[in-house]
Write an enzyme that holds these catalytic residues in place. Structure first.
Site, PDB file in Angstrom:
ATOM      1  N   GLU A   8      45.321  34.425  45.466  1.00  0.00           N
ATOM      2  CA  GLU A   8      45.423  33.161  44.756  1.00  0.00           C
ATOM      3  C   GLU A   8      46.206  33.388  43.477  1.00  0.00           C
ATOM      4  O   GLU A   8      45.918  34.320  42.719  1.00  0.00           O
ATOM      5  CB  GLU A   8      44.037  32.587  44.422  1.00  0.00           C
ATOM      6  CG  GLU A   8      43.273  32.080  45.632  1.00  0.00           C
ATOM      7  CD  GLU A   8      41.975  31.394  45.253  1.00  0.00           C
ATOM      8  OE1 GLU A   8      41.788  30.233  45.648  1.00  0.00           O
ATOM      9  OE2 GLU A   8      41.161  32.035  44.550  1.00  0.00           O
ATOM     10  N   ASN A  28      40.263  38.200  46.383  1.00  0.00           N
ATOM     11  CA  ASN A  28      38.845  38.177  46.704  1.00  0.00           C
ATOM     12  C   ASN A  28      38.662  38.506  48.182  1.00  0.00           C
ATOM     13  O   ASN A  28      39.587  38.349  48.991  1.00  0.00           O
ATOM     14  CB  ASN A  28      38.239  36.803  46.393  1.00  0.00           C
ATOM     15  CG  ASN A  28      36.734  36.849  46.147  1.00  0.00           C
ATOM     16  OD1 ASN A  28      36.089  37.881  46.325  1.00  0.00           O
ATOM     17  ND2 ASN A  28      36.169  35.726  45.744  1.00  0.00           N
ATOM     18  N   ASP A  39      41.771  36.825  50.324  1.00  0.00           N
ATOM     19  CA  ASP A  39      42.446  35.874  49.431  1.00  0.00           C
ATOM     20  C   ASP A  39      43.502  36.489  48.530  1.00  0.00           C
ATOM     21  O   ASP A  39      43.236  37.473  47.830  1.00  0.00           O
ATOM     22  CB  ASP A  39      41.427  35.221  48.486  1.00  0.00           C
ATOM     23  CG  ASP A  39      40.509  34.234  49.164  1.00  0.00           C
ATOM     24  OD1 ASP A  39      40.806  33.811  50.278  1.00  0.00           O
ATOM     25  OD2 ASP A  39      39.480  33.896  48.560  1.00  0.00           O
ATOM     26  N   HIS A  82      44.887  36.519  41.603  1.00  0.00           N
ATOM     27  CA  HIS A  82      43.441  36.597  41.826  1.00  0.00           C
ATOM     28  C   HIS A  82      43.217  36.969  43.292  1.00  0.00           C
ATOM     29  O   HIS A  82      43.733  36.295  44.188  1.00  0.00           O
ATOM     30  CB  HIS A  82      42.839  35.222  41.509  1.00  0.00           C
ATOM     31  CG  HIS A  82      41.366  35.096  41.754  1.00  0.00           C
ATOM     32  ND1 HIS A  82      40.432  35.217  40.742  1.00  0.00           N
ATOM     33  CD2 HIS A  82      40.660  34.835  42.893  1.00  0.00           C
ATOM     34  CE1 HIS A  82      39.217  35.024  41.254  1.00  0.00           C
ATOM     35  NE2 HIS A  82      39.332  34.803  42.540  1.00  0.00           N
ATOM     36  N   ARG A 112      33.816  39.163  45.030  1.00  0.00           N
ATOM     37  CA  ARG A 112      34.465  40.480  44.992  1.00  0.00           C
ATOM     38  C   ARG A 112      35.860  40.337  44.368  1.00  0.00           C
ATOM     39  O   ARG A 112      36.854  40.794  44.908  1.00  0.00           O
ATOM     40  CB  ARG A 112      34.559  41.070  46.399  1.00  0.00           C
ATOM     41  CG  ARG A 112      33.211  41.324  47.071  1.00  0.00           C
ATOM     42  CD  ARG A 112      33.401  41.981  48.426  1.00  0.00           C
ATOM     43  NE  ARG A 112      32.135  42.366  49.020  1.00  0.00           N
ATOM     44  CZ  ARG A 112      31.494  41.647  49.950  1.00  0.00           C
ATOM     45  NH1 ARG A 112      32.013  40.498  50.366  1.00  0.00           N
ATOM     46  NH2 ARG A 112      30.345  42.066  50.445  1.00  0.00           N
ATOM     47  N   GLU A 140      36.969  36.131  54.859  1.00  0.00           N
ATOM     48  CA  GLU A 140      38.145  35.608  54.157  1.00  0.00           C
ATOM     49  C   GLU A 140      38.795  36.709  53.327  1.00  0.00           C
ATOM     50  O   GLU A 140      38.117  37.548  52.731  1.00  0.00           O
ATOM     51  CB  GLU A 140      37.728  34.446  53.253  1.00  0.00           C
ATOM     52  CG  GLU A 140      38.857  33.721  52.582  1.00  0.00           C
ATOM     53  CD  GLU A 140      38.390  32.446  51.865  1.00  0.00           C
ATOM     54  OE1 GLU A 140      39.104  31.988  50.961  1.00  0.00           O
ATOM     55  OE2 GLU A 140      37.299  31.930  52.210  1.00  0.00           O
TER      56      GLU A 140
END
Length: 287
Positions: A106, A121, A104, A119, A130, A102
């Site tokens: 966010e 990750n 990300d 955010h 992470r 994944e």
């Protein structure tokens, strides 16, 4: 007469230029499926604009029709304006299964006047933790801005309006799994996370401000489509010039911009959090 002839020649060229510019963004009707929200996700303007909304009953979301294994993915977003505390707008790539990969973006909502937190990750084989977080150097609710993921066999680069903000390198040589075996779809959702999203859950969602709405446009995927166990980038149908991103690296200018973002706008980096990792930082932090 000569001027008229020139105008007649230039008109089709201008029309072609306009059509090519409009074609930059993908068509949401063709490229995505609305997956939840009971009508709260809407595709408009003949597929050129998509909006997600959130109220007390439900949020909403969508996913790409295609799966990808490597790509340069761009999406323009305009985030929830005003008091968006408690809301999260997520835009990410994710594979299927219990050991998923994944990538990300966010966007954590805020009280009016406070900045959004971006955010980021990375998950490899179901393991995340992470996180890196940033403030943005503009108001992401006033206009559309481009959020990009460059994912190739060497690294993953997160960018905002063409400015790199994060790099995750392939560290398989030191035993860190990389995202190079599992195809991923593109997902996005707008949902309520007031148990953690704003100041660790201290600020709750103000439902009198609902519905909350985020907007999307100009999706573009220069990417390897995965279908029936094979990639379009190895089928012989793609030219090497169109796949230059597969070997793209940060140049001197982009390294300078990356350092500028990290110095001025990064607010959390798991690779410097010794309290969280008292036994030693994750291996990729040393790479």
């Amino acid at each position: 007469m000569a001027i008229l002839c020139k105008a007649m020649i230039l008109l089709p060229i201008l029309q072609l230029a306009i059509s090519l510019t409009a074609a930059y963004g993908g068509n949401f009707n063709q490229d995505f499926d609305v997956t939840w929200g009971d009508g709260r996700a809407k595709i408009m303007n003949y597929g050129q604009l998509l909006t997600l909304s959130l109220d007390k009953a439900s949020g909403s979301g969508f996913q790409s029709k295609n799966e990808y294994l490597f790509g340069k993915i761009d999406m323009q977003l305009k985030l929830v304006p005003g008091n968006s505390a408690g809301t999260v707008t997520a835009y990410y790539l994710k594979s299927a299964g219990s050991n998923w990969d994944e990538i990300d973006f966010e966007f954590l909502g805020n009280l009016s006047g406070d900045p959004y937190i971006l955010h980021t990750n990375i998950f490899t084989q179901g393991k995340g933790d992470r996180e890196q977080q940033f403030y943005l150097w503009f108001d992401p609710t006033r206009n559309f801005h481009t959020y990009s993921i460059l994912w190739n066999p060497q690294h993953i680069i997160f960018s905002v309006d063409g400015r790199p903000i994060r790099v995750f390198k392939n560290a398989e040589a030191i035993g860190v799994p990389f995202l190079n075996k599992q195809p991923m779809r593109i997902y996005s959702s707008l949902w309520n996370a007031d148990d953690w999203a704003t100041r660790g859950g201290l600020i709750k969602t103000d439902w009198t401000k609902a519905p909350f709405t985020a907007a999307y446009r100009n999706f573009n995927a220069n990417a390897c489509v995965w279908s029936s166990g094979s990639s379009s980038c190895t089928s012989g149908s793609s030219s090497s010039s169109s796949n230059a991103w597969l070997t793209q690296e940060l140049d001197v200018t982009n390294h300078r911009m990356l350092r500028w973002v990290r110095k001025n706008y990064m607010i959390y980096n798991y690779c410097t959090d010794l309290k969280r990792f008292p036994q030693g930082l994750p291996a990729e932090c040393k790479f």
